[in-house]
Design a protein around this motif. Structure first.
Motif, PDB file in Angstrom:
ATOM      1  N   UNK A 147       0.817  -1.209   0.000  1.00  0.00           N
ATOM      2  CA  UNK A 147       0.000   0.000   0.000  1.00  0.00           C
ATOM      3  C   UNK A 147       0.849   1.255   0.000  1.00  0.00           C
ATOM      4  N   UNK A 148       1.931   1.235   0.773  1.00  0.00           N
ATOM      5  CA  UNK A 148       2.823   2.390   0.795  1.00  0.00           C
ATOM      6  C   UNK A 148       3.497   2.582  -0.560  1.00  0.00           C
ATOM      7  N   UNK A 149       3.848   1.483  -1.222  1.00  0.00           N
ATOM      8  CA  UNK A 149       4.450   1.554  -2.551  1.00  0.00           C
ATOM      9  C   UNK A 149       3.502   2.247  -3.531  1.00  0.00           C
ATOM     10  N   UNK A 150       2.234   1.878  -3.505  1.00  0.00           N
ATOM     11  CA  UNK A 150       1.258   2.499  -4.395  1.00  0.00           C
ATOM     12  C   UNK A 150       1.105   3.986  -4.087  1.00  0.00           C
ATOM     13  N   UNK A 151       1.053   4.322  -2.799  1.00  0.00           N
ATOM     14  CA  UNK A 151       0.935   5.727  -2.417  1.00  0.00           C
ATOM     15  C   UNK A 151       2.129   6.545  -2.878  1.00  0.00           C
ATOM     16  N   UNK A 152       3.346   6.028  -2.681  1.00  0.00           N
ATOM     17  CA  UNK A 152       4.540   6.745  -3.103  1.00  0.00           C
ATOM     18  C   UNK A 152       4.602   6.863  -4.623  1.00  0.00           C
ATOM     19  N   UNK A 153       4.193   5.804  -5.319  1.00  0.00           N
ATOM     20  CA  UNK A 153       4.173   5.855  -6.776  1.00  0.00           C
ATOM     21  C   UNK A 153       3.186   6.901  -7.265  1.00  0.00           C
ATOM     22  N   UNK A 154       2.052   7.003  -6.580  1.00  0.00           N
ATOM     23  CA  UNK A 154       1.018   7.951  -6.991  1.00  0.00           C
ATOM     24  C   UNK A 154       1.529   9.382  -6.926  1.00  0.00           C
ATOM     25  N   UNK A 155       2.181   9.765  -5.803  1.00  0.00           N
ATOM     26  CA  UNK A 155       2.621  11.153  -5.733  1.00  0.00           C
ATOM     27  C   UNK A 155       3.971  11.376  -6.423  1.00  0.00           C
ATOM     28  N   UNK A 156       4.610  10.306  -6.906  1.00  0.00           N
ATOM     29  CA  UNK A 156       5.858  10.465  -7.659  1.00  0.00           C
ATOM     30  C   UNK A 156       5.600  10.709  -9.144  1.00  0.00           C
ATOM     31  N   UNK A 157       4.474  10.226  -9.651  1.00  0.00           N
ATOM     32  CA  UNK A 157       4.190  10.339 -11.083  1.00  0.00           C
ATOM     33  C   UNK A 157       4.235  11.782 -11.581  1.00  0.00           C
TER      34      UNK A 157
END
Length: 281
Positions: A147-157
């Protein structure tokens, strides 16, 4: 310029530099010195830094944070390179809306991103509801490293795709046409023409993405049920355990890693013109 004006210029410049020096001292040098002092003032002294390598929890947290940040960076670069190049090369209805949607996470704090991950993959999330209806059991992964990976990926895009699009707009299409006319395959054109042209934007945005993921706290704090990344360990040691020397040592290590990453990119890309101020998450 008269000799008097030339002589006065250094003095004027010195006066103009004073506000900048005060800000750097107040918000960077003094806090860093204070944190470093707390490390040396602890019961273990400067050997506190060794705890990061000898203590299993601290070392595992550091490795997990590095691995996750690197994974988020690689995934963001792959996705944004493909999407960014497509958006630059194609015009279609709704393109502006799509670009605006992709850059929207820049305006979200980390807690909001974490809440969105919970709404997606939490106990009452969309994915859990769909899997419960289809298979009779809920798939929940918002509260662990996935879940943290998805969150970090979301705001990194957004941070990556804007840099990729800026680099893609500067690509010379005639070079690609020349390569094709000489018999180069599409794969060779991508490897020999497109990727080298995108590389400055990929490197600089990748460094920002990695550094942001290393130090992001808000999203991890929102999802922190079974997550032991370095920012959360620092928070726990400082607030719950009152272990200020260890928290200070971990903070220094985290800061040095992110600084070294950005410094390496600046050195690799020359003057580092593409390095922007990274936002918190």
């Amino acid at each position: 310029m008269t000799p008097r004006a030339a002589a006065a210029s250094p003095a004027i410049l010195s006066i103009l530099l004073i506000p900048g020096l005060v800000i750097v001292a107040a918000f960077f040098l003094i806090p860093i010195a204070r944190v470093a002092f707390e490390v040396g003032n602890g019961p273990e002294g400067w050997a506190t830094y060794l705890l990061i390598l000898t203590n299993g929890r601290y070392l595992e947290s550091l490795i997990q944070t590095l691995a996750m940040s690197a994974g988020v960076t690689v995934m963001a670069l792959i996705l944004c390179a493909i999407v960014g190049l497509f958006l630059v090369r194609n015009r279609f209805a709704g393109r502006s809306i799509l670009i605006g949607t992709l850059t929207l996470p820049l305006s979200f704090p980390g807690t909001v991103v974490g809440f969105m991950v919970i709404m997606l993959a939490g106990r009452q999330g969309v994915i859990g509801g769909l899997t419960d209806a289809a298979f009779g059991s809920k798939l929940v992964f918002a509260y662990d490293i996935a879940g943290l990976f998805i969150g970090y990926l979301y705001f990194s895009i957004p941070r990556v795709i804007l840099a990729v699009m800026a680099s893609a707009e500067k690509l010379d299409v005639q070079l690609e046409e020349a390569a094709r006319s000489l018999g180069a395959s599409r794969f060779r054109v991508i490897c020999d023409v497109i990727l080298p042209g995108l590389m400055p934007g990929l490197i600089s945005s990748g460094a920002i993405c990695f550094a942001t993921a290393m130090g992001a706290f808000g999203t991890a704090f929102t999802l922190a049920t079974d997550i032991d990344v370095l920012p959360m360990v620092i928070y726990t040691e400082f607030t719950r355990n009152a272990n200020i020397p260890v928290a200070a040592a971990l903070s220094i290590v985290l800061g040095l890693i992110t600084w070294a990453c950005l410094a390496a990119v600046r050195s690799f890309t020359g003057e580092g013109k593409n390095i922007a101020v990274r936002g918190g998450a």
